[in-house]
Design an enzyme around this catalytic site. Structure first.
Site, PDB file in Angstrom:
ATOM      1  N   GLY A   1     -38.172 -38.768 -63.557  1.00  9.82           N
ATOM      2  CA  GLY A   1     -39.186 -39.615 -64.193  1.00  9.82           C
ATOM      3  C   GLY A   1     -40.159 -40.222 -63.203  1.00  9.82           C
TER       4      GLY A   1
ATOM      5  CE  LYS B   1     -35.872 -33.024 -61.651  1.00 10.13           C
ATOM      6  NZ  LYS B   1     -35.039 -33.486 -60.528  1.00 10.13           N
TER       7      LYS B   1
ATOM      8  N   PRO C   1     -35.140 -42.400 -68.988  1.00  2.41           N
ATOM      9  CG  PRO C   1     -32.993 -41.554 -69.271  1.00  2.41           C
ATOM     10  CD  PRO C   1     -34.392 -41.402 -69.748  1.00  2.41           C
ATOM     11  CB  VAL C   2     -35.186 -45.935 -64.355  1.00  4.78           C
ATOM     12  CG1 VAL C   2     -35.370 -46.175 -62.873  1.00  4.78           C
ATOM     13  CG2 VAL C   2     -36.478 -46.247 -65.113  1.00  4.78           C
ATOM     14  CB  ALA C   3     -32.024 -44.211 -61.048  1.00  2.00           C
ATOM     15  CB  SER C   4     -31.837 -40.652 -65.545  1.00  2.00           C
ATOM     16  OG  SER C   4     -33.032 -39.935 -65.770  1.00  2.00           O
TER      17      SER C   4
ATOM     18  CG  ASP D   1     -37.444 -33.801 -57.258  1.00  2.00           C
ATOM     19  OD1 ASP D   1     -37.200 -32.918 -56.408  1.00  2.00           O
ATOM     20  OD2 ASP D   1     -36.567 -34.344 -57.953  1.00  2.00           O
TER      21      ASP D   1
END
Ligand code: C5P
Length: 304
Positions: free
Chosen positions: A122, A24, A115-118, A157
């Site tokens: 995700g 997103k 990537p996580v927390a990016s 989101d």
């Protein structure tokens, strides 16, 4: 069935039913107020990339969850409270069961490419893909308004990630209007491999009553986007200095527009063509091999 070595390392390619969980991108994100419960009121122009996580769903004897992909190590596979895929599975199953619909065990595989927390959404995209995939696997249907409500309960989101199309988003994410004339864009996504806590960035905001996006004044979308902002970018830059460095790298490569997405730390650069975007992503991977760079195209009517 014999698997080639490539298939063994990409279990999401095996038999079953597949869903893409596209990244997103908040092309603009204005923070315009705050609700009494502390959530922030936003105005955001959102689009979705062709690149993302991949999920596979298959009927099974008992529920199972497996992971692969570059960023699999950043996720805990068995923690149902923090894993949005498992939370989405459980929430949908209980909603269906309440309506008398059977929701049998399922094996879910997540190929974690984002990537996580990016700031690329995700986790929300994975949750939305899980809702879409399981409704297909279980051949079940729930009214769109109920599905949106369920999605929102998983994260602000998640409803927009269910849509996967260019959107003008208001409220905390529940008020969505499709933008029918939004162009496809050639992007380079970058992440400096520093996870960012979304609540921490919202806490650091200096103002919560910034000017709204308003009516489109420019005739071309890119010109209009250039007049807009991501209000979460200043607090994120003050926390993670590498965001400034990443943004400078993209600008120095000739990006037509560079901005942070979500609460960071990912940034995007808009390029004139996918050829340019691919070349820039290749070059930047050599400059910062430890960071994440990905060329991708967003959904939309034409490639600009
Ligand atoms: O909804 P989600 O779990 O993605 O949000 C994570 C956190 O970010 C929330 O608990 C809240 O602190 C903050 N947030 C916010 N306003 C929003 C979205 C998120 O303050 N519109």
């Amino acid at each position: 069935m014999l698997l080639t070595p490539d298939e063994k390392t990409r279990p999401a390619d095996m038999a079953g039913l597949f869903e893409l969980a596209p990244a997103k991108i908040n092309l603009a994100l204005h923070v315009v107020g705050r609700r009494p419960d502390g959530y922030h009121l936003l105005e955001s122009i959102v689009s979705f990339a062709e690149h993302g996580d991949r999920l596979r769903f298959a009927a099974a004897e008992q529920d199972a969850f497996t992971l692969s992909g570059r960023f699999a190590g950043s996720l805990q596979s068995d923690d149902a409270s923090s894993n949005l895929v498992l939370r989405a599975r459980d929430a949908l199953r209980s909603a269906l069961q309440q309506a008398g619909i059977v929701a049998p065990p399922v094996a879910i595989h997540l190929e974690k490419n984002l990537p996580v927390a990016s700031g690329l959404g995700g986790g929300s995209a994975d949750a939305a893909a899980t809702l879409r995939g399981l409704l297909r696997l279980w051949q079940a249907d729930i009214p769109p308004a109920d599905l949106d409500r369920l999605a929102l309960s998983l994260g602000a989101d998640v409803p927009m990630c269910l849509r996967q199309e260019p959107l003008m988003v208001r409220g905390i994410g529940e008020d969505m209007t499709r933008i029918s004339d939004f162009p496809a864009l050639a992007l380079v996504l970058g992440n400096p491999m520093v996870p960012v806590s979304t609540p921490e960035i919202f806490r650091r905001l200096k103002r919560r009553d910034n000017p709204p996006i308003g009516q489109r004044t420019e005739t071309d979308w890119l010109g209009f986007l250039a007049t807009l902002r991501n209000d979460l970018e200043p607090p994120a830059r003050s926390l993670v200095a590498r965001i400034g460095e990443l943004s400078d790298l993209l600008s120095a490569e000739g990006a037509l527009l560079t901005r942070m997405t979500g609460s960071g730390a990912s940034c995007f650069g808009v390029f004139a063509s996918m050829g340019d975007a691919n070349r820039v992503a290749d070059r930047l991977r050599h400059v910062r091999p430890d960071w994440y760079f990905q060329a991708t195209r967003t959904a939309g009517s034409e490639l600009k």
